[in-house]
Scaffold this active site. Structure first.
Site, short mmCIF file in Angstrom:
data_model
loop_
_atom_site.label_atom_id
_atom_site.label_comp_id
_atom_site.label_asym_id
_atom_site.label_seq_id
_atom_site.Cartn_x
_atom_site.Cartn_y
_atom_site.Cartn_z
N GLN A 90 0.81 -1.21 0.00
CA GLN A 90 0.00 0.00 0.00
C GLN A 90 0.85 1.27 0.00
O GLN A 90 0.31 2.37 0.00
CB GLN A 90 -0.94 -0.01 1.21
N HIS A 154 -0.81 -0.31 5.60
CA HIS A 154 -1.20 0.73 6.55
C HIS A 154 -0.17 1.86 6.67
O HIS A 154 0.28 2.20 7.76
CB HIS A 154 -1.49 0.11 7.92
N GLU A 248 -14.41 3.54 10.29
CA GLU A 248 -14.92 4.59 11.17
C GLU A 248 -14.79 5.98 10.57
O GLU A 248 -13.88 6.25 9.79
CB GLU A 248 -14.16 4.59 12.51
N TYR A 258 -8.52 7.00 20.19
CA TYR A 258 -9.65 6.50 19.39
C TYR A 258 -9.78 4.98 19.41
O TYR A 258 -10.57 4.42 18.67
CB TYR A 258 -9.56 7.09 17.98
N TYR A 269 -10.09 -10.80 9.77
CA TYR A 269 -10.54 -11.12 8.42
C TYR A 269 -11.11 -12.53 8.31
O TYR A 269 -11.90 -12.81 7.40
CB TYR A 269 -9.39 -10.92 7.43
#
Length: 375
Positions: A90, A154, A248, A258, A269
């Site tokens: 990513q 991420h 979210e 958070y 998963y």
């Protein structure tokens, strides 16, 4: 006993989720009276991760593969002068954002995966530079998360400025779920705040805390890939990927936790739980969460008079389901959801341009503009 505990955990998560006002109980609908359509304005892009608009209306576009494109007068120009980009999973060349006072200072900010550091692999970095004759100059590295890792997931990473000129950016947990997000002495799984020159604001929440990363503004995040300043309140809104469910939307507040991965509305998963709680004292509840996950990327809040029936609505791209989602919020609660432009493709970014139009970036396609339908 392990199977019994897992079953009970799922029941507890379900019951708790049902009690929350933030739940995704509002189902997304396909509108039958949509008065807008999309037209392709920048064709032939692979993964257009970030975009921003220069004063002349032209567009700077990042390709995750490591190419910065200046699109002007229907022509693509590749911009040279980028740093080395670590392209893995990513990671790559990510978001881009002009300084709010770009007309006077010329600064362009961008996020990317960087290999700088002693360890193998890479991590998310923030740089600013200036654009001169199709080349980036005056490069300044403002922040580089550490340590490097060869994990491919991420990286985050979106960039935004608030009304006071502070620079915010997101870095995901880098696949180190159980270590990074809850530890303020470590990078990753955080929202950061800097002065526009990369220095640390003295009012940051963890300034003076022994060992803390003092650029951290909030923590307990998984992988935020949407960030925008609310055009009326000035608040910083983000959205972040959950695992299986539990994406979210959060409004970021100074020093707040958070919750990831201690509390979550998502599952592993494979469908097994990794936590049996969805709320805990000292941890923030989301404004909204999606179950199932839509894999959100890109976030905009409509303020343009070109879409009067969308004013104040949130627009979110869905990578998983290939549509643009419109969320109507009243009293900090989502009361309506719509699926727009279904089957368009993996929607990577959404941004309101300087001309007032909304632009959406679609992987394997390009950048589309949302325009009124012709009668």
């Amino acid at each position: 006993m392990t199977h019994i505990h897992s079953f009970l955990a799922i029941i507890l998560m379900t019951l708790s989720a049902c009690s929350q006002q933030t739940a995704s109980k509002v189902q997304a609908e396909t509108p039958t009276d949509l008065i807008y359509t999309i037209e392709l304005v920048v064709p032939d892009l692979e993964i257009p991760w970030g975009m921003d608009f220069l004063p002349d209306g032209s567009i700077l576009i990042t390709e995750k593969s490591g190419e910065l494109i200046h699109y002007r007068n229907n022509t693509k120009q590749t911009i040279s002068g980028l740093p080395d980009i670590y392209v893995r999973g990513q990671g790559g060349l990510l978001d881009i954002r002009l300084h709010p006072n770009y007309n006077s200072n010329g600064w362009i900010y961008f996020s990317f995966a960087s290999q700088e550091g002693p360890e193998e692999g890479g991590n998310t970095a923030i740089m600013r530079a200036k654009l001169n004759n199709n080349k980036l100059t005056d490069q300044e590295l403002l922040y580089k998360a550490e340590p490097n890792t060869t994990k491919g997931q991420h990286f985050g990473s979106r960039i935004e400025f608030d009304n006071e000129g502070y620079l915010y950016f997101s870095i995901g947990d880098r696949g180190n779920r159980d270590v990074n997000p809850q530890d303020i002495t470590r990078d990753c799984g955080k929202i950061y705040r800097l002065n526009d020159d990369g220095s640390i604001p003295s009012s940051n929440p963890f300034v003076g805390h022994s060992g803390a990363k003092q650029a951290i503004y909030s923590y307990g995040h998984r992988n935020p890939q949407g960030m925008v300043k609310h055009p009326e309140t000035g608040e910083i809104y983000i959205h972040e990927h959950g695992p299986k469910g539990g994406d979210e939307i959060n409004i970021i507040e100074k020093g707040k936790n958070y919750g990831w991965p201690v509390i979550s509305y998502g599952l592993n998963y494979d469908g097994t739980p990794f936590t049996d709680i969805t709320e805990k004292e000292g941890m923030e509840q989301p404004l909204f969460y999606w179950t199932p996950s839509i894999a959100p990327s890109g976030l905009s809040i409509v303020s343009s008079d070109k879409y009067p029936n969308w004013t104040g609505n949130l627009l979110v791209g869905s990578l998983k389901f290939s549509y643009l989602e419109r969320l109507v919020i009243e009293n900090n609660e989502v009361v309506k959801r719509e699926k727009l432009f279904e089957n368009t493709g993996r929607l990577r970014n959404v941004k309101q341009g300087s001309d007032g139009y909304i632009y959406i970036a679609v992987e394997g396609e390009g950048i589309y503009k949302i325009v009124p339908k012709q009668n």
